[in-house]
Every structure is written in C-alpha cells, then in structure tokens.
Design a protein around this motif. Structure first.
Motif, PDB file in Angstrom:
ATOM      1  N   ARG A 566      40.628  48.719  58.104  1.00  0.00           N
ATOM      2  CA  ARG A 566      41.224  47.524  57.495  1.00  0.00           C
ATOM      3  C   ARG A 566      40.322  47.040  56.370  1.00  0.00           C
ATOM      4  N   LEU A 567      40.832  47.058  55.145  1.00  0.00           N
ATOM      5  CA  LEU A 567      40.020  46.694  53.988  1.00  0.00           C
ATOM      6  C   LEU A 567      40.740  45.660  53.143  1.00  0.00           C
ATOM      7  N   ARG A 568      39.992  44.691  52.666  1.00  0.00           N
ATOM      8  CA  ARG A 568      40.450  43.717  51.693  1.00  0.00           C
ATOM      9  C   ARG A 568      39.311  43.575  50.677  1.00  0.00           C
ATOM     10  N   LEU A 569      39.442  44.176  49.500  1.00  0.00           N
ATOM     11  CA  LEU A 569      38.380  44.173  48.496  1.00  0.00           C
ATOM     12  C   LEU A 569      38.887  43.530  47.210  1.00  0.00           C
ATOM     13  N   PHE A 570      37.993  42.827  46.501  1.00  0.00           N
ATOM     14  CA  PHE A 570      38.324  42.324  45.172  1.00  0.00           C
ATOM     15  C   PHE A 570      37.098  42.454  44.283  1.00  0.00           C
ATOM     16  N   GLU A 571      37.352  42.462  42.974  1.00  0.00           N
ATOM     17  CA  GLU A 571      36.265  42.583  42.001  1.00  0.00           C
ATOM     18  C   GLU A 571      36.649  41.872  40.718  1.00  0.00           C
ATOM     19  N   GLN A 572      35.674  41.218  40.112  1.00  0.00           N
ATOM     20  CA  GLN A 572      35.836  40.641  38.788  1.00  0.00           C
ATOM     21  C   GLN A 572      34.992  41.463  37.824  1.00  0.00           C
ATOM     22  N   GLY A 573      35.582  41.904  36.720  1.00  0.00           N
ATOM     23  CA  GLY A 573      34.821  42.709  35.779  1.00  0.00           C
ATOM     24  C   GLY A 573      35.594  42.957  34.504  1.00  0.00           C
ATOM     25  N   LEU A 574      35.023  43.839  33.667  1.00  0.00           N
ATOM     26  CA  LEU A 574      35.611  44.155  32.375  1.00  0.00           C
ATOM     27  C   LEU A 574      36.302  45.507  32.414  1.00  0.00           C
ATOM     28  N   THR A 575      37.385  45.613  31.674  1.00  0.00           N
ATOM     29  CA  THR A 575      37.996  46.909  31.409  1.00  0.00           C
ATOM     30  C   THR A 575      37.744  47.251  29.946  1.00  0.00           C
ATOM     31  N   PHE A 576      37.713  48.548  29.642  1.00  0.00           N
ATOM     32  CA  PHE A 576      37.348  49.011  28.306  1.00  0.00           C
ATOM     33  C   PHE A 576      38.446  49.934  27.786  1.00  0.00           C
ATOM     34  N   VAL A 577      39.169  49.448  26.804  1.00  0.00           N
ATOM     35  CA  VAL A 577      40.298  50.189  26.258  1.00  0.00           C
ATOM     36  C   VAL A 577      40.054  50.408  24.763  1.00  0.00           C
ATOM     37  N   PRO A 578      40.119  51.658  24.293  1.00  0.00           N
ATOM     38  CA  PRO A 578      39.940  51.905  22.851  1.00  0.00           C
ATOM     39  C   PRO A 578      40.978  51.137  22.035  1.00  0.00           C
ATOM     40  N   ASP A 579      40.485  50.458  20.984  1.00  0.00           N
ATOM     41  CA  ASP A 579      41.380  49.655  20.146  1.00  0.00           C
ATOM     42  C   ASP A 579      40.713  49.507  18.782  1.00  0.00           C
ATOM     43  N   ASN A 580      41.316  50.113  17.780  1.00  0.00           N
ATOM     44  CA  ASN A 580      40.727  50.083  16.440  1.00  0.00           C
ATOM     45  C   ASN A 580      40.695  48.690  15.843  1.00  0.00           C
ATOM     46  N   THR A 581      41.542  47.805  16.343  1.00  0.00           N
ATOM     47  CA  THR A 581      41.578  46.441  15.801  1.00  0.00           C
ATOM     48  C   THR A 581      40.508  45.539  16.414  1.00  0.00           C
ATOM     49  N   ALA A 582      39.896  45.991  17.494  1.00  0.00           N
ATOM     50  CA  ALA A 582      38.888  45.175  18.183  1.00  0.00           C
ATOM     51  C   ALA A 582      37.497  45.464  17.613  1.00  0.00           C
ATOM     52  N   GLY A 594      42.209  43.568  42.987  1.00  0.00           N
ATOM     53  CA  GLY A 594      42.031  43.618  44.433  1.00  0.00           C
ATOM     54  C   GLY A 594      42.735  44.800  45.044  1.00  0.00           C
ATOM     55  N   LEU A 595      42.334  45.102  46.289  1.00  0.00           N
ATOM     56  CA  LEU A 595      42.920  46.211  47.050  1.00  0.00           C
ATOM     57  C   LEU A 595      43.130  45.762  48.482  1.00  0.00           C
ATOM     58  N   VAL A 596      44.321  46.100  49.042  1.00  0.00           N
ATOM     59  CA  VAL A 596      44.653  45.790  50.433  1.00  0.00           C
ATOM     60  C   VAL A 596      45.022  47.103  51.108  1.00  0.00           C
ATOM     61  N   LEU A 597      44.454  47.308  52.304  1.00  0.00           N
ATOM     62  CA  LEU A 597      44.685  48.567  53.008  1.00  0.00           C
ATOM     63  C   LEU A 597      44.554  48.314  54.507  1.00  0.00           C
ATOM     64  N   GLY A 598      45.456  48.875  55.287  1.00  0.00           N
ATOM     65  CA  GLY A 598      45.362  48.772  56.735  1.00  0.00           C
ATOM     66  C   GLY A 598      46.162  47.624  57.299  1.00  0.00           C
ATOM     67  N   PRO A 599      45.925  47.254  58.574  1.00  0.00           N
ATOM     68  CA  PRO A 599      46.705  46.221  59.264  1.00  0.00           C
ATOM     69  C   PRO A 599      46.597  44.862  58.591  1.00  0.00           C
ATOM     70  N   VAL A 600      47.631  44.056  58.844  1.00  0.00           N
ATOM     71  CA  VAL A 600      47.625  42.689  58.321  1.00  0.00           C
ATOM     72  C   VAL A 600      46.481  41.900  58.922  1.00  0.00           C
ATOM     73  N   VAL A 601      46.310  42.062  60.242  1.00  0.00           N
ATOM     74  CA  VAL A 601      45.207  41.407  60.945  1.00  0.00           C
ATOM     75  C   VAL A 601      44.524  42.452  61.808  1.00  0.00           C
ATOM     76  N   ASP A 602      43.321  42.128  62.235  1.00  0.00           N
ATOM     77  CA  ASP A 602      42.617  43.028  63.140  1.00  0.00           C
ATOM     78  C   ASP A 602      43.375  43.151  64.461  1.00  0.00           C
ATOM     79  N   GLU A 603      43.161  44.255  65.120  1.00  0.00           N
ATOM     80  CA  GLU A 603      43.845  44.530  66.395  1.00  0.00           C
ATOM     81  C   GLU A 603      43.582  43.394  67.396  1.00  0.00           C
ATOM     82  N   HIS A 604      44.668  42.919  68.020  1.00  0.00           N
ATOM     83  CA  HIS A 604      44.541  41.791  68.945  1.00  0.00           C
ATOM     84  C   HIS A 604      45.614  41.897  70.030  1.00  0.00           C
ATOM     85  N   TRP A 605      45.284  41.470  71.229  1.00  0.00           N
ATOM     86  CA  TRP A 605      46.219  41.621  72.348  1.00  0.00           C
ATOM     87  C   TRP A 605      47.454  40.729  72.234  1.00  0.00           C
ATOM     88  N   SER A 606      47.338  39.650  71.429  1.00  0.00           N
ATOM     89  CA  SER A 606      48.434  38.684  71.395  1.00  0.00           C
ATOM     90  C   SER A 606      49.515  39.009  70.366  1.00  0.00           C
TER      91      SER A 606
END
Length: 795
Positions: A566-582, A594-606
């Motif tokens: 079960r993973l919930r990851l996020f990141e703040q950062g820069l992307t780099f795209v070629p652009d002659n006008t920049a 962000g990325l979400v993977l696996g169960p909504v919640v951790d395994e639980h009896w209820s």
C-alpha cells in the motif's frame, strides 16, 4: 608562560601595578592565569657574613657561628645546615624577624648555646628553590642589606595562558612589544653587539631536509669553564619563569629562550663525530635523550645527526651522549629555524612536550637566529670564558617563509569594530607591533613581520587594531534590527499547506532525482522530446524528466519489491521540457504529483479489503482543489494520454486552461515498468493550486432553507458537470446548495440515457421564500436544462 614583572619592567616601564598590568594584557587577548609573589611574606631578614663557624660542643649536627650583620656586635647563631662555613654570605633572620607562616624569631638556647637569630634556607623564606642547606649569597653581597631588596623579592610572577596563534608572545621580547603598544611606550631593547671571532674553528653543517629546516646556525666555543657559577640575577630570572638552574651553559640557552623565544642547544664538541647533518630519521634508529630515556625514532622525525648517529631530536630534545657535562670544555652552539609543520605532533608521538617543541610547533621568528646566537655567545664568554669561532650558517633561503602583505581598508575596519578610529592612531598601533605600514588611499598596506605567523588576512589586522584599542573601550551598544512587515498575499496558498493536506490524506513525501532513465521515460511519454545529458552520472540517469511520474513509479517499484503493498507518495519538483521560446531553451515548470497504489485502507478486521480506484484518486485531487476556495473554477474532462488508461484518464482545467492530468497508469505499462498492481497518478501545475480565491464575508441567513430534488434523464455521454453549471447559473442567488447525489442507469431508463438526481437548496437572506417563488425557480431550472440538453424529468 611565566615571567616576573621586574624583568618586564627592565624592557618597558609602565608604572602599572601587577593587577593593572594583568588586566591590561588580558583584555588584549593574552589571558592571565594567575599572579603570585616570588617569595613568602617575611621581614627583618638581612645579608650576613659567617665570621666564625665551629662545631657545637653537645651536638654533632649543629654548628655555633658568629655572624656579622653590619652592627657593632656579632650575632651568636646556632645552625644545623651542612653547607654553613666561614666567609659565606647568608640570609639572616635577626631577633624580631617574622617569617612566612607568622613564625617569629626570638632569642633562644640550643643545647646550651645562645642563638640570637636564624640562618635561612630558600624554603624558609617561601622561595621555590630546591636546596639542601642555607642560602649561599654572592661574595659581593653587601652585609646588612635587606634580603628582600638585595634579591628584588618585592616582585610577582605573572602566568599568561597564550592561544596557539600567539607564539610571538612566548618571550619577554614579545610581551614587552605588546605592553609597549598597549601603553604607547617605546621598548628598551637590549643592545646586542656581534662577538668577534678569536679562533677560526669551524664545523661542517649540511642540510639534507631544507623544507623542514631552512636555516641552521652553529658556532664553536672552546676553553669554557662549565663549573663557573651562574650569576644570581640569571638564576632568579630563570626561577621566576619556572626553570631551575642547572649549569651555566644550559642556563644561558634557557635564558635566551625566555628572552627572545628562540630555542637553542649546546653540544659537547668533543663527542661529535664528523659534521652536523640535519636530516630525517631512519625508521627504527635509537636515541638516548638527555633525561636518560631511549626512544625509537620514526622516519617522519627530523633529527640532528653527526656522521655516525642521531644526536638530537630537532626542535624537541637533545641527546645524552652529546650533552654538556662537568668535563665539557668545548661546545658547539646550535640555533636553527625549523618549519612548524616539521615539528607539530612529533613530540607528542613520543610522549614528550618541551619548551622548545612548544615554540617551534607554533612558529619561531625565522629572522632571529643570528641575533640570538650573538646574545648567547656574549653571555657564555662573559660567564664561562673561552674563545669563540665564527658563526657557521647553512641556509636554503628559498625554503624560508615569505613575508605576507595584507591590505586593510579603513571603512571595513570601522564597520567591523563599530568605532571610528583615526587613521594616525591605527598607523601607530600597527607600527608599534612591528608591522611595516604604508598608508594607501582607502587604508593601509601592511607587510607582516617574520615573528607573526598568525596574520594572513584583512580580518587578522582588524582583530589586532580592536584588541590594542581595547575591547573594553568599544561602546556597549545593543544591536538594532529594523523589523519590516513582510509582504504576504492572502490569495497565495503556500505549497507547504498542500503538502500538509496530502500528508493528512495518508501520503508520504518522496524526493526523486531530476535525471531519469530515458528508456522508461520514452515508454511513458513517447511523444515528448527528451533532453539527454552528454555526461550523465549513469546510463539510467541520463535524461531530464518531463514529468515527476517516472521517479514516483521507480520509488513505487522499489517499495513493492520490499513487500510494501500500500503506497501513497507525492512529490513537489520541476519538470524540464525543451522549449526554444524559454530562457536557455528549457521550460521549467513547478508541479505537484502523486501516486496511489494498493488498498484504500490497511487490512482490518472490521472492513473488506478494497483496492483504490480512479474515484479515490479524484477525491484526493478534489481535496487539494478545495483549498483554493474556488472549486468552481476547475473542471475535469476526458483526456487521452499514452501513459494513462484510455477509459480512466482526465485533464484538469482551471478557467478553461489545462493545468494537470490524473488517472490510472496504462495496463500495458505496468509490467514493463516493473509494477505488480494497478497504480493511479496525478500531476498538477503548482501555480494552479497556489492561487486561491479570497473568501467574502457573508452573513448566515436567519430564514429557513427549502430543499427540492430533481431527477433528470439525459444522454449517457453528457457530463454531469455541464448540467450543474447550468443549474447554478439559472438558480441565481437564491440557490445556496446544489448536489448530485445519485446517478442511475438500468431498468426504467432507456438505452443511451442516464438519470441524474440533484438536490437544490433555496434560501434568501432577507425573507422567507414563498412556495410560489420556489416553484418558479425550479420550473426555470427544468426548462433551461430541457432546452439546453434535451433533458426530461424522470417519471
């Protein structure tokens, strides 16, 4: 270092008492550890002469003496000292004298013999000198003179704790220079006259390690009397500096060490075989030191050797075999400059610490050797006699330190100290310190003298001026800081708030490289132009990322391979795209992904285990959008991206402009990227999230709200958001609540159609709405959606 105030007064007389002098040099950076008297507190002790000395008739260890103290009668005194003899000048405590410890001298009888006083030892006067008997004063000591005055015992010993950078003050000359600067007084430097050679004896000196020893001086002195008595004045100066008298040759080398800070050594000339060689030791060589201990030398140790063996550890300790003894008649005086780095740490590696190594480690004046050699030669000839040869020098001038030139700016000096010091005063301070000062347009150009190893940069000169000016003379002004209110736009939403929201939703922040595997990035973004580095760190880190998703997917694979399902990851950062006008041809965009993977919640009896899906991800994105307080500015529409599932991908727009994407990772990419289960991704331009709408204050209506529900049948492909936008527009200000609470397809609904159930909340802030008004509003809404989208009410 210890020194006596009276000795310092010979160099420079300030008129200050010991406490004031100690305070002054402490404030200048030379911390005083203690002040102590050179002798105990005593009175009525005078110089006497032993006129008669005979055996006591009733005691083998006592002698009966008659002492001349300058009066009309001789004093009868019984003495037990073994060195008492006729003609000796002694220190006599007469009747009525008070010795240290409040010991009073009275008339007494010892074994039947009268004793009208006491012959004193050093310890009985509180003087720290090792002796087995009474004090033996010089033969020319004037009888009847007060011993305190004759020995200049109204003096104190001052102990200074110097920092390692102030080696120049490990001598009376250095201390006198400092005190002279502090008091704006000239120093009375001892006059040193070169000693003319009376013999032409030389001794060969060879420098085999010029980097470690760039200068070595030697001088042969023959026919000396090593049994001569060291003058009392020299013994006292040594004692008050913490050094005991040994013999005149050693005493002289110790004296010039204290006087000028230059260590010296004297070899017994007749024990040296061949010439002197200054070289590095051979690993494992043996040397017996002057204290009798034998050491095994390491190859990094500089030694003084003759043609057969090492005879001294250079700058540290002399050897026993070539040391001066009672049979010595001819000596070779040594005076050298050893590089600090060649001596540093060597003494400690052998468990040693000497006055010589202490000074050489910190730096000795490399221009001082000739002066000290002449001073030591003159003292040796004066005390021990003999004939001196010429000074022999072996030097590698190119290996000696270079005099540094440092520029001091007047404005920087005043800024750092906080006080405006007159230029003339600064020039005087630096000149008295021995620096060669030249005034310039904006300050001074200073040539550093050979004895100041600690001055290398401008700040060092600032420190010199500050401490000479007096730290206690600098006004104590509390620092001031002007506080200005920082500008803050209420409409700006800080990224940290977005991060906190994601953390609250169960995400963890990831930090990935800006360089990614070009093959993996090409799989995910086949249409994107990549920037490939010409000299990458590694082949799988050779392309600049066009999205944060490749890094997050790699992080997810890494965690899945370690049993993290079960993973919930996020990141703040820069992307780099070629652009002659920049700028620089690269468009750098701050994004939040962000990325979400696996169960909504951790395994639980209820609860049942359920994997996250597209709508879980969309809910997290909407939670971020809600922070903008302007959710209606955002809209979601279908999108087709190669990296996302065709039926579970969406484009996020703000005011009609695309600002991000989210959806499920394309099934064809899961195995290729190494993932073991479905992953969901989002990426939004940070600028779209950090601009929020400033809320307006609105009062809470006191009048009742009315809810009406509508079930509208519309085309299956029609987006519910379009319906909701139209309803808001038609409902006007009275529509305070709108919610899509059900979507239905199935029995009772024609094929290609769907039912949307809406709840409408109507309310006015000024009055209670009448039923007719409510019905009219609902009717307008139904008519509008019917006309616009061909919608009908569900039966």
């Amino acid at each position: 270092m210890k020194f006596s105030k009276s000795w310092l007064d010979e160099w420079i007389h300030t008129g200050l008492n010991a406490e004031a002098l100690a305070e002054q040099i402490t404030m200048a950076g030379l911390e005083v550890d203690g002040i102590e008297p050179v002798a105990g507190d005593f009175s009525q002790v005078v110089v006497g002469e032993v006129v008669e000395c005979g055996q006591h008739p009733d005691a083998d260890k006592l002698r009966v003496t008659k002492i001349n103290v300058g009066g009309d009668e001789l004093l009868d005194i019984v003495c037990g000292a073994p060195n008492c003899r006729q003609g000796l000048k002694v220190a006599v405590a007469v009747v009525g004298a008070v010795l240290p410890g409040d010991f009073k001298i009275k008339k007494a009888k010892l074994r039947g013999q009268p004793s009208h006083g006491m012959l004193c030892s050093y310890s009985e006067l509180g003087i720290d000198v090792e002796s087995d008997g009474i004090i033996e004063l010089p033969a020319d000591a004037p009888v009847g003179t007060d011993v305190r005055e004759y020995l200049s015992l109204n003096d104190v010993i001052i102990e200074v704790d110097l920092t390692p950078n102030r080696a120049d003050c490990l001598s009376l000359a250095g201390l006198a220079r400092e005190v002279g600067v502090l008091n704006s007084k000239d120093v009375s430097w001892p006059e040193i006259t070169p000693v003319a050679a009376t013999i032409n004896d030389r001794f060969d000196i060879q420098l085999h390690a010029p980097d470690a020893c760039p200068r070595y001086l030697g001088r042969v002195v023959r026919n000396i009397n090593v049994k001569a008595e060291t003058p009392l004045w020299m013994q006292e100066k040594l004692r008050r500096s913490g050094i005991r008298s040994i013999d005149p040759v050693v005493d002289i080398t110790n004296f010039v060490l204290l006087e000028w800070g230059q260590p010296m050594h004297a070899f017994d000339l007749n024990t040296l075989n061949g010439g002197i060689q200054v070289r590095m030791a051979e690993q494992g060589e043996q040397l017996t030191l002057l204290d009798g201990n034998e050491v095994t030398l390491n190859a990094d140790t500089l030694v003084i050797a003759d043609s057969e063996r090492p005879v001294a550890m250079a700058g540290i300790f002399g050897g026993e075999a070539t040391g001066v003894n009672e049979e010595t008649r001819d000596v070779l005086l040594e005076c050298a400059f050893f590089s600090p780095l060649a001596i540093t740490g060597r003494a400690r590696s052998y468990g040693l610490h000497t006055d010589s190594s202490h000074r050489f480690e910190r730096g000795v004046d490399y221009q001082l050797q000739h002066k000290v050699m002449e001073r030591a030669t003159a003292l040796l000839l004066d005390i021990c006699g003999g004939d001196a040869g010429p000074v022999i020098e072996a030097a590698a001038e190119d290996k000696l330190p270079d005099a540094a030139t440092v520029v001091l700016r007047h404005d920087k000096l005043n800024r750092l100290i906080g006080v405006n010091i007159e230029a003339g005063k600064v020039t005087e301070m630096l000149s008295r310190l021995g620096l060669d000062v030249t005034s310039t347009a904006g300050g001074w150009s200073v040539v550093v003298p050979s004895y100041r190893f600690d001055i290398a940069i401008e700040e060092d000169l600032v420190e010199e001026v500050a401490r000479i000016y007096g730290y206690n003379n600098i006004p104590d002004v509390a620092p001031k800081a002007a506080l200005t209110m920082s500008s803050y736009r209420e409409a700006h939403l800080p990224p940290s708030r977005l991060k906190d929201a994601l953390v609250d939703l169960g995400y963890q922040e990831a930090i990935t490289y800006s360089f990614v595997d070009p093959t993996q990035q090409q799989l995910m973004f086949p249409d994107a132009e990549q920037m490939v580095l010409p000299n990458p760190i590694a082949a799988d880190m050779s392309a600049m990322r066009v999205s944060l998703w490749p890094g997050l997917v790699q992080a997810a694979v890494y965690n899945q391979n370690r049993q993290q399902t079960r993973l919930r990851l996020f990141e703040q950062g820069l992307t780099f795209v070629p652009d002659n006008t920049a700028e620089n041809g690269v468009r750098q965009t701050p994004v939040l992904a962000g990325l979400v993977l696996g169960p909504v919640v951790d395994e639980h009896w209820s609860m049942n285990s359920q994997n996250a899906d597209f709508f879980d991800l969309k809910g997290d994105v909407e939670a971020l959008l809600s922070l903008s307080a302007d959710e209606l500015a955002f809209s979601v529409e279908r999108a087709q991206l190669p990296v996302l599932h065709p039926g579970q991908s969406a484009r996020l727009q703000r005011n009609g402009e695309a600002v991000g994407h989210f959806g499920a990772l394309h099934p064809n990419l899961l195995k290729k990227l190494g993932l073991k289960s479905q992953a969901y991704l989002f990426e939004i331009e940070l600028s779209a999230l950090t601009e929020r709408r400033v809320p307006d204050v609105a009062g809470v209506s006191r009048f009742p709200a009315n809810r009406r529900d509508l079930a509208l049948v519309v085309d299956q492909n029609l987006a519910a958001a379009d319906i909701l936008d139209l309803v808001r527009k038609v409902g006007g200000n009275q529509l305070v609540g709108l919610n899509l609470f059900d979507v239905y397809q199935g029995q009772g609904i024609a094929d290609g159609k769907k039912s949307l159930a809406l709840s409408l909340v109507l309310q006015d802030t000024q009055r209670t709405l009448e039923e007719k008004e409510i019905a009219d509003t609902v009717a307008r809404i139904v008519t509008a959606v019917s006309d616009e989208f061909n919608a009908s009410l569900r039966d």
